[in-house]
Design an enzyme around this catalytic site. Structure first.
Site, PDB file in Angstrom:
ATOM      1  N   GLU A  32       0.848  -1.197   0.000  1.00 14.99           N
ATOM      2  CA  GLU A  32       0.000   0.000   0.000  1.00 14.99           C
ATOM      3  C   GLU A  32       0.881   1.245   0.000  1.00 14.99           C
ATOM      4  O   GLU A  32       1.490   1.585   1.014  1.00 14.99           O
ATOM      5  CB  GLU A  32      -0.922   0.014   1.229  1.00 14.99           C
ATOM      6  CG  GLU A  32      -1.862  -1.177   1.318  1.00 14.99           C
ATOM      7  CD  GLU A  32      -2.935  -1.143   0.241  1.00 14.99           C
ATOM      8  OE1 GLU A  32      -3.301  -0.037  -0.234  1.00 14.99           O
ATOM      9  OE2 GLU A  32      -3.414  -2.228  -0.127  1.00 14.99           O
ATOM     10  N   GLU A  73      -5.705   4.268   7.959  1.00 17.51           N
ATOM     11  CA  GLU A  73      -5.218   3.790   6.659  1.00 17.51           C
ATOM     12  C   GLU A  73      -5.200   2.267   6.613  1.00 17.51           C
ATOM     13  O   GLU A  73      -5.550   1.672   5.590  1.00 17.51           O
ATOM     14  CB  GLU A  73      -3.822   4.343   6.374  1.00 17.51           C
ATOM     15  CG  GLU A  73      -3.311   4.010   4.987  1.00 17.51           C
ATOM     16  CD  GLU A  73      -4.141   4.633   3.882  1.00 17.51           C
ATOM     17  OE1 GLU A  73      -4.601   3.878   2.982  1.00 17.51           O
ATOM     18  OE2 GLU A  73      -4.340   5.858   3.880  1.00 17.51           O
ATOM     19  N   GLU A  80     -10.794  -2.210   1.525  1.00 16.15           N
ATOM     20  CA  GLU A  80     -10.572  -2.330   0.087  1.00 16.15           C
ATOM     21  C   GLU A  80     -10.202  -3.756  -0.303  1.00 16.15           C
ATOM     22  O   GLU A  80     -10.690  -4.276  -1.311  1.00 16.15           O
ATOM     23  CB  GLU A  80      -9.483  -1.361  -0.360  1.00 16.15           C
ATOM     24  CG  GLU A  80      -9.919   0.084  -0.347  1.00 16.15           C
ATOM     25  CD  GLU A  80      -8.832   1.035  -0.819  1.00 16.15           C
ATOM     26  OE1 GLU A  80      -7.677   0.600  -1.007  1.00 16.15           O
ATOM     27  OE2 GLU A  80      -9.159   2.218  -0.999  1.00 16.15           O
TER      28      GLU A  80
END
Length: 126
Positions: A32, A73, A80
């Site tokens: 990420e 995050e 996601e």
């Protein structure tokens, strides 16, 4: 009904949970880019919190706001990943979930920025 995978207790559970957590941090860092960027910013800001903060409360707010960005995050990335696991197909509910998670990251960044700006103002201009 009990989950057969939830049978670990005591120190064994703590050790395994720690391993899973470290694996998650490693996965987030490697996969990420947003987390990687925020992690490097945290490397700079966390020590700076001890310099900028005048009391333990200010240091805690400064450092905590940075940690909050990383936490949110990680949650965003998890949401996601779960949605992508189900399907890459465009769907209104998938978009809504991803947009909401992204909005949470945005709000945590805005909160962090506001706390740091207020602390800097208090330290240098007040």
């Amino acid at each position: 009904m009990t989950n057969p995978f939830k049978g670990r207790t005591g120190l064994d559970r703590v050790v395994r949970a720690t391993g899973y957590s470290l694996a998650g941090l490693k996965t987030a860092y490697r996969g990420e880019s947003a987390f990687r960027q925020e992690a490097w910013i945290a490397v700079v800001l966390l020590p700076a919190a001890f310099w900028l903060g005048r009391s333990w409360v200010e240091v805690a707010l400064l450092a905590g706001s940075v940690a909050l960005v990383l936490i949110v995050e990680l949650l965003n990335s998890g949401i996601e990943a779960a949605i992508d696991r189900v399907s890459f197909e465009l769907h209104d509910l998938s978009k809504r979930a991803k947009d909401l998670a992204s909005a949470a990251v945005f709000l945590s960044l805005m909160l962090c920025g506001a706390i740091w700006a207020a602390a800097a103002w208090h330290r240098f201009f007040a």
